[in-house]
Design a protein around this motif. Structure first.
Motif, PDB file in Angstrom:
ATOM      1  N   THR A 275      43.096  44.721  89.683  1.00 42.54           N
ATOM      2  CA  THR A 275      44.089  45.844  89.637  1.00 42.54           C
ATOM      3  C   THR A 275      44.815  45.894  91.038  1.00 42.54           C
ATOM      4  N   SER A 282      44.074  47.421  84.562  1.00 41.10           N
ATOM      5  CA  SER A 282      42.701  47.827  84.707  1.00 41.10           C
ATOM      6  C   SER A 282      41.574  46.663  85.095  1.00 41.10           C
ATOM      7  N   ASN A 283      40.674  46.858  85.740  1.00 42.74           N
ATOM      8  CA  ASN A 283      39.563  45.910  85.894  1.00 42.74           C
ATOM      9  C   ASN A 283      38.718  45.750  84.667  1.00 42.74           C
ATOM     10  N   THR A 285      37.901  45.079  81.728  1.00 44.74           N
ATOM     11  CA  THR A 285      38.743  44.177  80.577  1.00 44.74           C
ATOM     12  C   THR A 285      37.706  43.631  79.310  1.00 44.74           C
ATOM     13  N   THR A 300      42.763  45.216  78.023  1.00 48.70           N
ATOM     14  CA  THR A 300      41.703  46.168  79.158  1.00 48.70           C
ATOM     15  C   THR A 300      41.617  47.619  78.477  1.00 48.70           C
ATOM     16  N   ASP A 301      41.004  48.580  79.040  1.00 49.66           N
ATOM     17  CA  ASP A 301      40.933  49.853  78.759  1.00 49.66           C
ATOM     18  C   ASP A 301      42.239  50.723  79.047  1.00 49.66           C
ATOM     19  N   LYS A 302      43.139  50.072  79.669  1.00 47.55           N
ATOM     20  CA  LYS A 302      44.276  50.768  80.020  1.00 47.55           C
ATOM     21  C   LYS A 302      45.786  50.015  79.587  1.00 47.55           C
ATOM     22  N   TYR A 348      42.979  51.350  74.651  1.00 45.56           N
ATOM     23  CA  TYR A 348      41.768  50.299  74.680  1.00 45.56           C
ATOM     24  C   TYR A 348      41.971  49.303  73.737  1.00 45.56           C
TER      25      TYR A 348
END
Lengths: 374, 631
Positions: A275, A282-283, A285, A300-302, A348
């Motif tokens: 990131t 987001s890292n 993943t 990713t979660d973002k 997400y």
């Protein structure tokens, strides 16, 4: 070992300039259509109008683990059954229809036979001509009932489970199990698999990436050179982290996702995406799907992210307002917000597949159809 | 119309029929075979099983399973012109769309013989999947489809080279295939039911393949059907019919007098039938239609003919009446023994074990392959009468084995001719079903049907091991609890037992050609023979696999308690089953409760009473099963 972002970027730029025909060909069929000019301030990245499906419009559950495009038919693996979308209508398969378990974690298409394979929390199911056959650790050679990943190549079904990897040969019906006893696997929590005619890759939680060479039948392993150290000491010198979640092998390039950043490996050089120095939102993943050697999509979660070899685009509901958002980050790191009116159903993201120029996205709060916009 | 076919026979034909019976051409219907002279020689009979006319109708091809030949006869005179040697135990054949080639599925050597129809000789032999049973080429000549009975799939080959491209998941026992009249779909039927949970109703399917794409298009579900055979279509494609058997194995097998064992039926499907397939009964109260197999529909769509192997008869059905009946009556009416009287218009006695059928190109005659008589019956489709019996020039004498096999496949010995040995032992194998037999009490001692290959040295019989030999198993027990009649004379029983003892084991497909084991099989063999568990602790002799499953057949021929007794079982002591071709005969255990080999140990061996196995890893259990498949 030669590496380094500047050299890598140079290769990418030179590659893009030297091969415009290839880029144009890729743009014709894949959802990264408009490759931006390297000098442009705001790179031209693909735009989509997202149509979202939830329980409100036919999906059996909002929590969608996986998505598979099969021509005009879409399959969605949800927390409450396998949903099939065709001709504008949803049909749901559950355990009453023979599905191994209601939570469908992974999906794969056998392109030769048209059969769909579904990895669930309770076994592996084959959907063939409307019939569902189920393989479990009790009734078959399947290594474990929690099937995180499945991939079909030729006459073999490759499976990633919570207790090792395995392979079902569809011609002989033999099962082969792969674990710490016969592979370099340290942990046996296998999270994803991508099988191709030349190589099969497994993402193994805590054990990096395992590679099976189809020709030599030999195993190899890719690990984080930092070991279990959470600090990235050796960037671009190997896999970014041992806790891998997803893997994609295309055009002889390996794309690997972890909960601590992502990686690309072309057989000689590694490149890590974090990131802090890329457009990755987001890292953390969950999923990666390579389009070709230079383009890939990340779940990713973002949010949903697209990388075109130089620039990044992120599609999501805004993390602050929840309103649809698209941002583009150019090679210089400048981020520009693009006005949009739609976004994927949730930040997400758990699964991605392509339908021509369109994209389908599995999220924690619905399935999204990204309809490509000219 | 009266169903008393004899009343409509002219005197001349009756005289012919009587003389035919006298000369052994046609067996007398529903009579006990008298003790006739039989020879102990091993004679080679032709055993015709399928037949078809060439595209121009000038030649008649007859597939002879006993002599491994495709015979070529003149289509008009029926003179034998040539015998073409093919592979072992051929089961089905088909023409290429242009008629230039014939493909023969050789079920025991896993090959396809490719015959050039110009030279009438085998051009090529292609290796295919396990127990190929029928073959069909798509209209474009792109794909060759092969139904594999053992591997339960349809192999898709390159029709030019024979190279296998893929396997399509079919049902269990994929065996017979029929192209729709327009060639766009291939309909695959199955001789075994799709394995499901224990003690649930069997169900099978017709797998429908899109021949252009080479994928499974859909599956026609066949609830309650365990054994499907041939499919036929009307020329307009609006009616399809499957010959099939509907076992009644969930209720005690104690009511043969009420039709309580099997319903012999057809499943009709297609536009003229309606949105859902309809199962229609063929049985009549006094005249059962045991083991329907071959089907044909006349070009004018007026008649449907179906061979009934166990009844040694062909039924003629008025198709218009049949369609009217199904539209006027609420379904299901499968067990209505009065229904067939509304559409079965004739019952024509033919030879022993009639199987495949074909119509002459003009539809005026139906030809029937009488497998266990080496004859072809010719039936006038207008009058529904037998007009000729063509001899295939087999041995004139009846051998003990042949008579035993005729007895095995005939239903004439049972009450009202309802069932025969082959009802449950499909093609001399098994049926994959569990039955509730009467002697132990209703609802008690449910037993799985065991295969009967290579039985010598596996006695005693029955799961409780109380029948010391085959004459006891097949004689008094069978007569009392199955046939409900006393019918076998001593010599007939002897011949039957001799035949059953002669049934060989099918080739084992898991063994390597060189006799060696794969690494997994080798590891599994070590587990099978081990005396120490993975923790180094000695395994008691009686807890080792090879203690009970010893000897060449994998049985010590004794009873043992492996901890599988159910509350409905009278005993937990069960005969140790032989391991011959164990991979093929699912489900397992005495009551069929284990649907796969794996379940024997993953579910039904919690206390290591069925051998010490709970120390095994999943890898090791898989290896053990890999080895067992080689037995």
């Amino acid at each position: 070992m030669k590496n380094g972002w500047s050299e890598f970027a140079m290769i990418l730029v030179l590659g893009a300039l030297a091969a415009p025909a290839h880029a144009a060909e890729s743009a014709h069929t894949l959802p990264h259509v408009k490759v931006h000019a390297a000098t442009a301030t705001i790179p031209q990245m693909p735009h989509f109008r997202f149509v979202n499906y939830t329980t409100a419009n036919g999906l059996p559950d909002d929590h969608v683990y996986s998505v598979l495009v099969d021509g005009d038919r879409i399959w969605a693996g949800t927390d409450n059954g396998l949903a099939e979308f065709e001709d504008g209508k949803w049909k749901t398969y559950t355990t009453r229809d023979g599905l191994a378990q209601q939570a469908v974690l992974s999906l794969a298409l056998d392109k030769q036979t048209g059969d769909v394979w579904a990895g669930t929390m309770g076994g592996l199911s084959r959907i063939s001509g409307g019939r569902i056959d189920t393989f479990t650790q009790l009734n078959s050679g399947l290594s474990n009932d929690v099937v995180y990943g499945v991939s079909v190549e030729g006459e073999n079904v490759w499976v990633a489970t919570a207790a090792g990897a395995c392979r079902l040969n569809l011609r002989t019906h033999d099962w082969s199990l792969y674990n710490e006893r016969n592979t370099p696997m340290v942990e046996i929590w296998v999270y994803a698999v991508n099988a191709t005619p030349s190589k099969v890759y497994y993402a193994v939680w805590g054990s990096g990436i395992l590679e099976y060479n189809q020709k030599t039948k030999a195993w190899d392993k890719y690990e984080d050179p930092d070991g279990e150290n959470e600090i990235v000491l050796f960037k671009d010198q190997g896999l970014i982290h041992e806790i891998t979640t997803s893997v994609s092998f295309v055009d002889n390039v390996l794309w690997a996702a972890t909960y601590f950043g992502d990686s690309r490996y072309d057989g000689r050089y590694w490149h890590n995406f974090l990131t802090k120095d890329s457009g990755l939102p987001s890292n953390f993943t969950n999923f990666v799907k390579g389009v070709d050697a230079n383009h890939a999509w990340f779940g990713t979660d973002k949010g949903l992210a697209y990388y075109d070899g130089t620039n990044w685009a992120v599609y999501r509901p805004s993390l602050t307002t929840g309103k649809p958002e698209m941002t583009v980050r150019n090679a210089a790191g400048k981020v520009t917000e693009i006005p949009v009116t739609t976004a994927p159903a949730h930040n997400y993201v758990l699964g991605i597949d392509f339908q021509g120029k369109d994209i389908w996205v599995a999220t924690a709060k619905g399935l999204s159809h990204g309809i490509y916009q000219k | 119309m009266s169903r008393n076919w004899e009343a409509h026979l002219p005197a001349a034909l009756l005289a012919f029929a009587a003389s035919a019976v006298l000369y052994g051409l046609i067996p007398a219907p529903n009579t006990v075979v008298a003790a006739t002279s039989r020879t102990g020689e091993h004679l080679q009979y032709a055993s015709p099983i399928e037949l078809a006319f060439s595209h121009n109708g000038r030649l008649l091809y007859v597939l002879c399973q006993g002599t491994d030949e495709l015979r070529v006869l003149d289509g008009i005179t029926h003179t034998q012109l040539k015998k073409i040697a093919v592979g072992h135990l051929p089961r089905g054949f088909a023409f290429s769309p242009d008629g230039s080639r014939i493909f023969v599925a050789n079920s025991w050597d896993d090959t396809i013989s490719v015959i050039d129809t110009k030279t009438q000789s085998v051009d090529a032999t292609w290796s295919v999947g396990a127990e190929p049973s029928s073959v069909a080429e798509d209209p474009s000549g792109h794909f060759l489809f092969v139904a594999d009975r053992i591997s339960n799939d349809v192999a898709v080959l390159d029709a030019k080279t024979g190279a296998e491209q893929k396997r399509l998941a079919a049902g269990r026992g994929a065996s017979y295939m029929t192209l729709s009249p327009d060639g766009s779909r291939l309909y695959v039927s199955h001789v075994y039911h799709n394995t499901d949970k224990p003690r649930t109703a069997p169900h099978s399917e017709i797998t429908v393949i899109d021949t252009n794409r080479g994928i499974v298009d859909t599956r026609i579900s066949l609830p309650y059907i365990a054994h499907g055979f041939h499919v036929a279509f009307s020329t307009d494609g609006r009616v399809g019919a499957l010959a099939e058997m509907h076992p009644k194995n969930l209720v005690p097998l104690a009511h043969l007098e009420h039709g309580g064992a099997f319903a012999d039926t057809l499943t009709l499907f297609g536009a003229d039938v309606g949105p859902k397939p309809v199962e229609v009964p063929l049985d009549n109260l006094e005249q059962y239609a045991a083991r329907p197999f071959g089907v044909a529909i006349t070009p004018d769509k007026s008649k449907l003919f179906v061979t009934c192997g166990g009844s040694e008869a062909v039924l003629a059905i008025d198709l218009e009446r049949l369609l009217a009946y199904i539209h006027m009556h609420k379904q299901p009416f499968t067990e209505d023994l009065s229904a067939s009287g509304n559409y079965v218009v004739a019952r024509i006695t033919v030879g022993h074990d009639p199987r495949g059928v074909t119509l002459t190109p003009d539809g005026k005659q139906l030809l029937v392959a009488n497998r266990l008589e080496d004859t072809i019956s010719v039936i006038d489709t207008h009058s529904n009468r037998l007009v000729q019996t063509i001899s295939l020039e087999g041995p004139k004498r009846l051998s003990v084995l042949r008579h035993g096999e005729q007895t095995f496949y005939s239903a004439k010995f049972s009450f009202q001719g309802q069932i025969g040995c082959a009802n449950c032992h499909i093609d001399s194998t098994f049926d994959g079903l569990q039955w509730d037999l009467e002697p132990d009490g209703f609802g008690r001692d449910i037993v799985d049907n065991r295969p009967i290959e290579d039985l010598k040295g596996t006695e005693p019989y029955k799961w409780n091991g109380t029948n010391p030999n085959l004459p006891t198993e097949c004689g008094p027990r069978t007569e009392k609890y199955f046939w409900r009649s006393e019918t076998f004379d001593d010599l007939t029983l002897t011949d039957l037992v001799t035949y059953i003892r002669s049934i060989p084991a099918r080739p084992n497909r898991w063994r390597l050609p060189n006799g060696e084991f794969t690494p997994a099989q080798e590891r599994g063999k070590e587990i099978f023979e081990r005396s120490v568990d993975r923790f180094g602790k000695p395994i008691a002799e009686t807890d080792r696999c090879n203690y009970c499953h010893s000897g060449p057949k994998g049985t010590d021929q004794k009873r043992f308690n492996v901890g599988t007794k159910k509350p409905t079982d009278d005993t937990g002591l069960f005969d140790t089953p032989q391991l011959t071709n164990i991979a093929l005969s699912a489900p397992y255990l005495h009551d069929g409760s284990a649907t796969t080999l794996e379940e024997i140990w993953t579910i039904y061996n919690p206390h290591d009473k069925h051998g010490r196995t709970n120390d095994l890893t999943k890898d090791e259990l898989n290896d053990l099963i890999e080895y067992l498949r080689t037995r």
